[in-house]
Write an enzyme that holds these catalytic residues in place. Structure first.
Site, PDB file in Angstrom:
ATOM      1  N   TYR A  36     -26.522 -10.189  12.141  1.00 54.67           N
ATOM      2  CA  TYR A  36     -25.485 -10.613  11.201  1.00 54.67           C
ATOM      3  C   TYR A  36     -24.706 -11.800  11.747  1.00 54.67           C
ATOM      4  O   TYR A  36     -24.811 -12.141  12.918  1.00 54.67           O
ATOM      5  CB  TYR A  36     -24.518  -9.455  10.875  1.00 54.67           C
ATOM      6  CG  TYR A  36     -23.490  -9.166  11.947  1.00 54.67           C
ATOM      7  CD1 TYR A  36     -23.832  -8.511  13.120  1.00 54.67           C
ATOM      8  CD2 TYR A  36     -22.164  -9.578  11.795  1.00 54.67           C
ATOM      9  CE1 TYR A  36     -22.884  -8.250  14.104  1.00 54.67           C
ATOM     10  CE2 TYR A  36     -21.216  -9.320  12.773  1.00 54.67           C
ATOM     11  CZ  TYR A  36     -21.579  -8.659  13.925  1.00 54.67           C
ATOM     12  OH  TYR A  36     -20.637  -8.421  14.901  1.00 54.67           O
ATOM     13  N   LYS A 153     -26.620 -10.815  18.318  1.00 50.07           N
ATOM     14  CA  LYS A 153     -25.604 -10.396  17.345  1.00 50.07           C
ATOM     15  C   LYS A 153     -26.231  -9.361  16.418  1.00 50.07           C
ATOM     16  O   LYS A 153     -26.522  -9.614  15.240  1.00 50.07           O
ATOM     17  CB  LYS A 153     -25.041 -11.594  16.575  1.00 50.07           C
ATOM     18  CG  LYS A 153     -23.672 -11.278  15.954  1.00 50.07           C
ATOM     19  CD  LYS A 153     -22.938 -12.542  15.565  1.00 50.07           C
ATOM     20  CE  LYS A 153     -21.684 -12.273  14.762  1.00 50.07           C
ATOM     21  NZ  LYS A 153     -20.624 -11.553  15.460  1.00 50.07           N
ATOM     22  N   GLU A 186     -16.660  -9.229  28.022  1.00 44.47           N
ATOM     23  CA  GLU A 186     -15.977  -9.771  26.835  1.00 44.47           C
ATOM     24  C   GLU A 186     -15.059  -8.675  26.304  1.00 44.47           C
ATOM     25  O   GLU A 186     -14.689  -7.771  27.057  1.00 44.47           O
ATOM     26  CB  GLU A 186     -17.004 -10.253  25.799  1.00 44.47           C
ATOM     27  CG  GLU A 186     -17.960  -9.187  25.321  1.00 44.47           C
ATOM     28  CD  GLU A 186     -18.929  -9.670  24.244  1.00 44.47           C
ATOM     29  OE1 GLU A 186     -18.676 -10.695  23.598  1.00 44.47           O
ATOM     30  OE2 GLU A 186     -19.950  -8.974  24.032  1.00 44.47           O
ATOM     31  N   LEU A 210     -21.706 -11.857  23.936  1.00 51.62           N
ATOM     32  CA  LEU A 210     -22.155 -12.634  22.790  1.00 51.62           C
ATOM     33  C   LEU A 210     -21.831 -14.120  23.019  1.00 51.62           C
ATOM     34  O   LEU A 210     -20.716 -14.446  23.458  1.00 51.62           O
ATOM     35  CB  LEU A 210     -21.421 -12.155  21.533  1.00 51.62           C
ATOM     36  CG  LEU A 210     -21.951 -12.766  20.241  1.00 51.62           C
ATOM     37  CD1 LEU A 210     -23.246 -12.073  19.834  1.00 51.62           C
ATOM     38  CD2 LEU A 210     -20.926 -12.645  19.124  1.00 51.62           C
TER      39      LEU A 210
HETATM   40  N1  PDD Z   1     -16.976 -10.591  16.091  1.00 52.03           N
HETATM   41  N2  PDD Z   1     -17.967 -10.877  21.053  1.00 52.03           N
HETATM   42  C1  PDD Z   1     -18.190  -9.890  20.190  1.00 52.03           C
HETATM   43  C2  PDD Z   1     -18.678  -8.577  20.695  1.00 52.03           C
HETATM   44  C3  PDD Z   1     -17.978 -10.108  18.809  1.00 52.03           C
HETATM   45  O1  PDD Z   1     -18.216  -9.123  17.928  1.00 52.03           O
HETATM   46  C4  PDD Z   1     -17.497 -11.365  18.378  1.00 52.03           C
HETATM   47  C5  PDD Z   1     -17.237 -11.663  16.923  1.00 52.03           C
HETATM   48  C6  PDD Z   1     -17.266 -12.361  19.334  1.00 52.03           C
HETATM   49  C7  PDD Z   1     -16.799 -13.745  18.956  1.00 52.03           C
HETATM   50  O2  PDD Z   1     -17.850 -14.473  18.345  1.00 52.03           O
HETATM   51  P1  PDD Z   1     -17.545 -15.656  17.306  1.00 52.03           P
HETATM   52  O3  PDD Z   1     -16.624 -16.590  17.980  1.00 52.03           O
HETATM   53  O4  PDD Z   1     -18.886 -16.254  17.062  1.00 52.03           O
HETATM   54  O5  PDD Z   1     -16.940 -15.022  16.082  1.00 52.03           O
HETATM   55  C8  PDD Z   1     -17.531 -12.085  20.667  1.00 52.03           C
HETATM   56  C9  PDD Z   1     -17.158 -10.797  14.678  1.00 52.03           C
HETATM   57  C10 PDD Z   1     -16.230 -11.775  14.083  1.00 52.03           C
HETATM   58  C11 PDD Z   1     -17.261  -9.498  13.923  1.00 52.03           C
HETATM   59  O6  PDD Z   1     -18.002  -8.639  14.388  1.00 52.03           O
HETATM   60  O7  PDD Z   1     -16.671  -9.368  12.862  1.00 52.03           O
END
Ligand code: PDD
Length: 289
Positions: A36, A153, A186, A210
């Site tokens: 996703y 992801k 993270e 991620l």
């Molecule tokens: N979450 N790490 C994890 C585990 C995440 O789920 C996310 C983002 C990030 C940040 O990634 P990005 O900058 O590409 O949004 C890091 C999303 C927004 C979610 O699950 O809704």
């Protein structure tokens, strides 16, 4: 009655949310077998769209979902959905699962059509680079109990969900995760940065985290700021606890200052000057990606 963001996309068609139906034999449902993305959009302007789609295409290739859709295909869906749902402050959620099989069998089925689902949901207004207006997070910390492919992801988010829930139950906004060596990985739904002096540090990309798009853009933006140094390097939890500033980043939140970790203040316990500079630069440059 539908919500303000009631129009969704499923397998080539736009429809009301309640009309979108998938099979219970979908491997996304049975195995969490899918990829996703979440892309922010403000008044119809997408942030980092090409980078999000590149990450999604790489994720699909990594888990062997064969789907050849162009970047334009995805952009059309995102733009149509934001327009059909009022072009406000929206998160565009894109989801591809391996598809519905006729039986439950772990191996990838030969002939199965991936399920493509997309919808939008309201996200807060664009974060302001203002110490008095910004969200301020409290966080706790926990050993990272997720799997060894956190670089993908994946829609299998149970590990993240359980970490996030434990934070909610402790009354904090996020949970900062560390590995068996006491090194930062993270957070349960964000990447993490620390500040010491004028150095901004974040863990290097590997399978423990991620490759966040906000992280990528922020590093690129801050590298152009001569008063700061930015390093991707191993960060220990001792360094996190002794940092001047701690931030979490994600697409919907951008950069959020964390002022308290495990009940203790980070730095002076207030939103920092480097956060203010970073969010100012991010706000100014984010639509260039
Ligand atoms: N979450 N790490 C994890 C585990 C995440 O789920 C996310 C983002 C990030 C940040 O990634 P990005 O900058 O590409 O949004 C890091 C999303 C927004 C979610 O699950 O809704």
């Amino acid at each position: 009655m539908g919500s303000n963001t009631d129009i969704v996309f499923l397998n080539g068609e736009y429809m009301r949310m309640h009309e979108a139906k998938i099979s219970p034999m979908d491997r996304g449902f049975l195995f969490g077998d899918g990829i996703y993305e979440m892309v922010p959009s403000y008044s119809g302007k997408l942030v980092g769209f090409a980078l999000h789609i590149k990450r999604m295409q790489q994720g699909l290739a990594t888990i062997g979902i064969q789907l050849s859709k162009s970047d334009k295909y995805w952009r059309d869906i995102a733009e149509n959905l934001t327009a059909k749902n009022g072009n406000g402050n929206l998160g565009v959620y894109l989801h591809v699962s391996r598809g519905a099989d006729v039986k439950r069998f772990h191996a990838f089925p030969d002939k199965v059509t991936p399920t493509i689902f997309a919808f939008v949901y309201e996200i807060p207004t664009e974060p302001a680079a203002d110490k008095t207006l910004t969200k301020q997070f409290k966080a706790n910390s926990a050993e990272d109990h997720r799997w060894k492919h956190c670089d993908i992801k994946s829609t299998s988010l149970l590990g993240n969900v359980m970490h996030f829930q434990s934070g909610q139950e402790s009354g904090v906004d996020e949970t900062i995760l560390y590995n068996a060596q006491n090194e930062l990985t993270e957070a349960s739904s964000c990447n993490v940065f620390i500040v010491k002096g004028t150095s901004v540090l974040t863990p290097p990309l590997d399978k423990q985290l991620l490759p966040g798009i906000t992280r990528l853009m922020l590093i690129d933006i801050l590298r152009q700021e001569p008063t700061l140094t930015i390093e991707e390097q191993v960060v220990t939890m001792d360094e996190v606890r002794n940092a001047d500033e701690l931030w979490v980043t994600s697409s919907s939140k951008e950069i959020v200052p964390v002022v308290e970790l495990d009940g203790k203040p980070i730095g002076n316990g207030k939103v920092g000057d480097i956060w203010q500079l970073a969010q100012t630069l991010y706000s100014k440059n984010k639509f260039n990606y």
